[in-house]
Design a protein around this motif. Structure first.
Motif, PDB file in Angstrom:
ATOM      1  N   ARG A  32     -39.784  46.968  17.881  1.00  0.00           N
ATOM      2  CA  ARG A  32     -39.209  48.266  17.524  1.00  0.00           C
ATOM      3  C   ARG A  32     -40.207  49.371  17.841  1.00  0.00           C
ATOM      4  O   ARG A  32     -41.397  49.274  17.539  1.00  0.00           O
ATOM      5  CB  ARG A  32     -38.910  48.273  16.025  1.00  0.00           C
ATOM      6  CG  ARG A  32     -37.811  49.240  15.620  1.00  0.00           C
ATOM      7  CD  ARG A  32     -36.482  48.689  16.012  1.00  0.00           C
ATOM      8  NE  ARG A  32     -35.413  49.279  15.220  1.00  0.00           N
ATOM      9  CZ  ARG A  32     -34.248  49.608  15.734  1.00  0.00           C
ATOM     10  NH1 ARG A  32     -34.013  49.423  17.012  1.00  0.00           N
ATOM     11  NH2 ARG A  32     -33.297  50.093  14.970  1.00  0.00           N
ATOM     12  N   VAL A  33     -39.738  50.470  18.462  1.00  0.00           N
ATOM     13  CA  VAL A  33     -40.588  51.605  18.788  1.00  0.00           C
ATOM     14  C   VAL A  33     -39.820  52.908  18.541  1.00  0.00           C
ATOM     15  O   VAL A  33     -38.607  52.902  18.314  1.00  0.00           O
ATOM     16  CB  VAL A  33     -41.057  51.567  20.254  1.00  0.00           C
ATOM     17  CG1 VAL A  33     -41.943  50.368  20.526  1.00  0.00           C
ATOM     18  CG2 VAL A  33     -39.861  51.597  21.211  1.00  0.00           C
ATOM     19  N   THR A  34     -40.562  54.010  18.610  1.00  0.00           N
ATOM     20  CA  THR A  34     -39.988  55.350  18.577  1.00  0.00           C
ATOM     21  C   THR A  34     -40.171  55.992  19.945  1.00  0.00           C
ATOM     22  O   THR A  34     -41.242  55.868  20.548  1.00  0.00           O
ATOM     23  CB  THR A  34     -40.683  56.220  17.511  1.00  0.00           C
ATOM     24  OG1 THR A  34     -40.593  55.582  16.250  1.00  0.00           O
ATOM     25  CG2 THR A  34     -40.019  57.586  17.428  1.00  0.00           C
ATOM     26  N   THR A  35     -39.164  56.701  20.437  1.00  0.00           N
ATOM     27  CA  THR A  35     -39.228  57.323  21.758  1.00  0.00           C
ATOM     28  C   THR A  35     -39.778  58.742  21.671  1.00  0.00           C
ATOM     29  O   THR A  35     -39.947  59.315  20.595  1.00  0.00           O
ATOM     30  CB  THR A  35     -37.841  57.376  22.407  1.00  0.00           C
ATOM     31  OG1 THR A  35     -37.038  58.355  21.726  1.00  0.00           O
ATOM     32  CG2 THR A  35     -37.147  56.024  22.354  1.00  0.00           C
ATOM     33  N   ASN A  36     -40.022  59.347  22.839  1.00  0.00           N
ATOM     34  CA  ASN A  36     -40.443  60.747  22.887  1.00  0.00           C
ATOM     35  C   ASN A  36     -39.450  61.674  22.212  1.00  0.00           C
ATOM     36  O   ASN A  36     -39.825  62.716  21.677  1.00  0.00           O
ATOM     37  CB  ASN A  36     -40.631  61.191  24.347  1.00  0.00           C
ATOM     38  CG  ASN A  36     -41.917  60.687  24.951  1.00  0.00           C
ATOM     39  OD1 ASN A  36     -42.916  60.522  24.252  1.00  0.00           O
ATOM     40  ND2 ASN A  36     -41.910  60.434  26.251  1.00  0.00           N
ATOM     41  N   ALA A  37     -38.164  61.309  22.257  1.00  0.00           N
ATOM     42  CA  ALA A  37     -37.129  62.134  21.651  1.00  0.00           C
ATOM     43  C   ALA A  37     -37.020  61.926  20.137  1.00  0.00           C
ATOM     44  O   ALA A  37     -36.213  62.572  19.486  1.00  0.00           O
ATOM     45  CB  ALA A  37     -35.778  61.845  22.310  1.00  0.00           C
ATOM     46  N   GLY A  38     -37.826  60.988  19.581  1.00  0.00           N
ATOM     47  CA  GLY A  38     -37.780  60.742  18.143  1.00  0.00           C
ATOM     48  C   GLY A  38     -36.732  59.757  17.717  1.00  0.00           C
ATOM     49  O   GLY A  38     -36.419  59.660  16.530  1.00  0.00           O
ATOM     50  N   HIS A  39     -36.171  59.001  18.647  1.00  0.00           N
ATOM     51  CA  HIS A  39     -35.158  58.001  18.333  1.00  0.00           C
ATOM     52  C   HIS A  39     -35.781  56.615  18.306  1.00  0.00           C
ATOM     53  O   HIS A  39     -36.776  56.350  18.983  1.00  0.00           O
ATOM     54  CB  HIS A  39     -34.028  58.028  19.370  1.00  0.00           C
ATOM     55  CG  HIS A  39     -33.234  59.291  19.345  1.00  0.00           C
ATOM     56  ND1 HIS A  39     -32.420  59.670  20.393  1.00  0.00           N
ATOM     57  CD2 HIS A  39     -33.133  60.269  18.421  1.00  0.00           C
ATOM     58  CE1 HIS A  39     -31.842  60.827  20.109  1.00  0.00           C
ATOM     59  NE2 HIS A  39     -32.268  61.210  18.921  1.00  0.00           N
ATOM     60  N   GLU A  40     -35.163  55.734  17.543  1.00  0.00           N
ATOM     61  CA  GLU A  40     -35.605  54.348  17.517  1.00  0.00           C
ATOM     62  C   GLU A  40     -35.042  53.589  18.717  1.00  0.00           C
ATOM     63  O   GLU A  40     -33.955  53.896  19.211  1.00  0.00           O
ATOM     64  CB  GLU A  40     -35.154  53.664  16.229  1.00  0.00           C
ATOM     65  CG  GLU A  40     -35.884  54.148  14.985  1.00  0.00           C
ATOM     66  CD  GLU A  40     -35.499  53.370  13.746  1.00  0.00           C
ATOM     67  OE1 GLU A  40     -34.797  52.334  13.894  1.00  0.00           O
ATOM     68  OE2 GLU A  40     -35.861  53.789  12.640  1.00  0.00           O
ATOM     69  N   ALA A  41     -35.797  52.602  19.160  1.00  0.00           N
ATOM     70  CA  ALA A  41     -35.360  51.779  20.293  1.00  0.00           C
ATOM     71  C   ALA A  41     -36.000  50.409  20.186  1.00  0.00           C
ATOM     72  O   ALA A  41     -36.981  50.208  19.454  1.00  0.00           O
ATOM     73  CB  ALA A  41     -35.743  52.441  21.614  1.00  0.00           C
ATOM     74  N   TRP A  42     -35.431  49.469  20.932  1.00  0.00           N
ATOM     75  CA  TRP A  42     -36.031  48.154  21.092  1.00  0.00           C
ATOM     76  C   TRP A  42     -36.778  48.137  22.418  1.00  0.00           C
ATOM     77  O   TRP A  42     -36.189  48.379  23.468  1.00  0.00           O
ATOM     78  CB  TRP A  42     -34.964  47.066  21.089  1.00  0.00           C
ATOM     79  CG  TRP A  42     -34.264  46.880  19.782  1.00  0.00           C
ATOM     80  CD1 TRP A  42     -32.995  47.274  19.465  1.00  0.00           C
ATOM     81  CD2 TRP A  42     -34.795  46.232  18.623  1.00  0.00           C
ATOM     82  NE1 TRP A  42     -32.702  46.920  18.180  1.00  0.00           N
ATOM     83  CE2 TRP A  42     -33.788  46.280  17.625  1.00  0.00           C
ATOM     84  CE3 TRP A  42     -36.014  45.634  18.319  1.00  0.00           C
ATOM     85  CZ2 TRP A  42     -33.963  45.741  16.359  1.00  0.00           C
ATOM     86  CZ3 TRP A  42     -36.201  45.093  17.055  1.00  0.00           C
ATOM     87  CH2 TRP A  42     -35.181  45.141  16.091  1.00  0.00           C
ATOM     88  N   LEU A  43     -38.076  47.848  22.398  1.00  0.00           N
ATOM     89  CA  LEU A  43     -38.872  47.739  23.613  1.00  0.00           C
ATOM     90  C   LEU A  43     -38.961  46.280  24.018  1.00  0.00           C
ATOM     91  O   LEU A  43     -39.408  45.433  23.241  1.00  0.00           O
ATOM     92  CB  LEU A  43     -40.278  48.306  23.383  1.00  0.00           C
ATOM     93  CG  LEU A  43     -41.245  48.165  24.564  1.00  0.00           C
ATOM     94  CD1 LEU A  43     -40.761  48.982  25.762  1.00  0.00           C
ATOM     95  CD2 LEU A  43     -42.652  48.594  24.155  1.00  0.00           C
ATOM     96  N   VAL A  44     -38.547  45.985  25.255  1.00  0.00           N
ATOM     97  CA  VAL A  44     -38.526  44.615  25.766  1.00  0.00           C
ATOM     98  C   VAL A  44     -39.687  44.441  26.733  1.00  0.00           C
ATOM     99  O   VAL A  44     -39.790  45.148  27.736  1.00  0.00           O
ATOM    100  CB  VAL A  44     -37.193  44.319  26.474  1.00  0.00           C
ATOM    101  CG1 VAL A  44     -37.174  42.896  27.018  1.00  0.00           C
ATOM    102  CG2 VAL A  44     -36.027  44.543  25.521  1.00  0.00           C
ATOM    103  N   THR A  45     -40.573  43.489  26.421  1.00  0.00           N
ATOM    104  CA  THR A  45     -41.751  43.245  27.257  1.00  0.00           C
ATOM    105  C   THR A  45     -41.781  41.841  27.847  1.00  0.00           C
ATOM    106  O   THR A  45     -42.559  41.580  28.761  1.00  0.00           O
ATOM    107  CB  THR A  45     -43.039  43.462  26.441  1.00  0.00           C
ATOM    108  OG1 THR A  45     -43.018  42.601  25.301  1.00  0.00           O
ATOM    109  CG2 THR A  45     -43.146  44.915  25.978  1.00  0.00           C
TER     110      THR A  45
END
Length: 391
Positions: A32-45
């Motif tokens: 789980r991460v936060t984007t530049n826009a301030g939204h939550e997202a799932w980061l897939v690595t």
């Protein structure tokens, strides 16, 4: 979906291209991460998880443009910017666009070699230290894309500025949209005035854009803008990053110089090894599912880091080792699945020809310690500000 937990790590972690960010390494393939826009997202690595997201229909790129969807940076200017190839497909233009980008009939090999040689000769004539980002990467990428697009080389300074601005993160939404309007309107004017007999994407697709399924002039200009920005920035970023790495590897340059046929292996490994993506490939999950041990909900924003996937040790043994003989080398530099980059052949061909010319400059080496090389901050396509070299 807005952020409620300020402790979430902020993505992107770095826009330096000299090494993969520490936060992108590890055993957790989905986090789980936060984007530049301030939204939550799932980061897939993770590599298999990234391939799944880019392959499955439940993860949709076009839905990122939906009103109310979470975003990485700023809201999308127009839906065709996210799904350019699909719009070309509906208008019956996709196959011609793919042909021009894959067969490259309007980009003769000798012209590419000559452009690279001229840039390097100018650098040598000006004296050391030289700058491979300016005299090599940008010098090759700009004219190549103008030729592919069918645009006058005199347009390049403005086109480069618009492209660089478009791919700079953390700019105000109004500035980003105003910048794109200028690029779109310029391409709209070029399309309206172009000679159908001139080779390139702009005149060819403009002439073919007829019938009931035709794109509007603004839609076509937006799509052409996507092709130019993606093509120029990908080439300038890749060639700049490749020049940085090779200037630290005299053995690699010597191998290309003595055995030009080896360049293709170097290109593939540089595509994997280089850290080139400042943000990520964004998708919206349209059907809840499990991914990498995490439960994703409908409407979640999913960000794929192809850089991290290219360093997944389960797929690439000793990923930190530069190995041009790596076989297989199924890197994800150009994505995967239905949205595989149509410009992949362009980057490979330009890269092989340009790096072959670069290797002719014997004694090439960085003029500063690698850690002192500066990189453009906050860029979606990671690019050196300069690659200072001696020879």
């Amino acid at each position: 979906m807005t952020t409620t937990d300020q402790a979430l790590p902020h993505y992107p972690f770095s826009t330096r291209g000299d090494r993969l960010a520490d936060e992108l390494r590890g055993t957790c393939p989905v986090t789980r991460v936060t984007t530049n826009a301030g939204h939550e997202a799932w980061l897939v690595t993770g590599y298999p998880e990234a391939r799944r997201v880019l392959r499955e229909e439940r993860f949709r790129r076009s839905r990122v443009a939906d009103e109310g969807s979470p975003v990485q940076d700023v809201p999308v200017f127009a839906p065709e910017l996210l799904d350019a190839m699909a719009y070309l497909g509906r208008a019956g233009l996709l196959e011609e666009a793919r042909r021009l980008l894959s067969d490259l009939p309007d980009l003769p090999e000798e012209e590419l070699r000559a452009e690279a040689r001229r840039g390097l000769e100018e650098m040598v004539a000006q004296g050391a230290p030289g700058d491979l980002q300016h005299h090599f990467a940008e010098r090759v990428a700009g004219p190549a894309m103008c030729r592919v697009m069918g645009l006058p080389i005199g347009d390049l300074p403005r086109l480069r500025h618009w492209a660089d601005t478009d791919l700079t993160m953390l700019l105000p939404t109004e500035e980003v949209h105003r910048n794109w309007e200028q690029l779109r309107d310029h391409l709209l004017e070029r399309a309206q005035r172009c000679d159908p007999g001139v080779p390139g994407l702009v005149p060819r697709l403009t002439a073919m854009n007829t019938g009931s399924d035709a794109l509007t002039p603004h839609q076509l200009a937006n799509v052409l803008g996507v092709v130019f920005v993606a093509g120029y920035e990908d080439l300038a970023s890749f060639l700049g990053g490749a020049a940085f790495h090779l200037a630290r590897m005299p053995g690699a340059l010597a191998q290309i110089r003595t055995d030009p046929g080896a360049v293709e292996g170097h290109v593939e490994e540089l595509l994997r090894y280089s850290v080139l993506m400042g943000n990520a490939l964004a998708r919206i999950c349209t059907d809840g599912t499990e991914l990498g041990g995490r439960r994703l909900r409908t409407g979640d924003l999913v960000l794929v880091s192809t850089d991290a996937a290219n360093y997944d040790p389960a797929t690439f043994p000793a990923p930190d080792a530069y190995d041009p003989s790596r076989r297989p080398n199924p890197h994800m530099r150009f994505g995967h699945g239905p949205h595989y980059c149509p410009g992949a052949r362009l980057t490979r061909r330009v890269g092989a020809l340009a790096l072959t010319e670069l290797a002719r400059l014997e004694g090439l080496r960085l003029a500063v310690p690698p850690q002192d090389v500066e990189w453009h901050p906050d860029r979606m396509a990671i690019m050196p500000a300069a690659v200072p070299v001696l020879w």
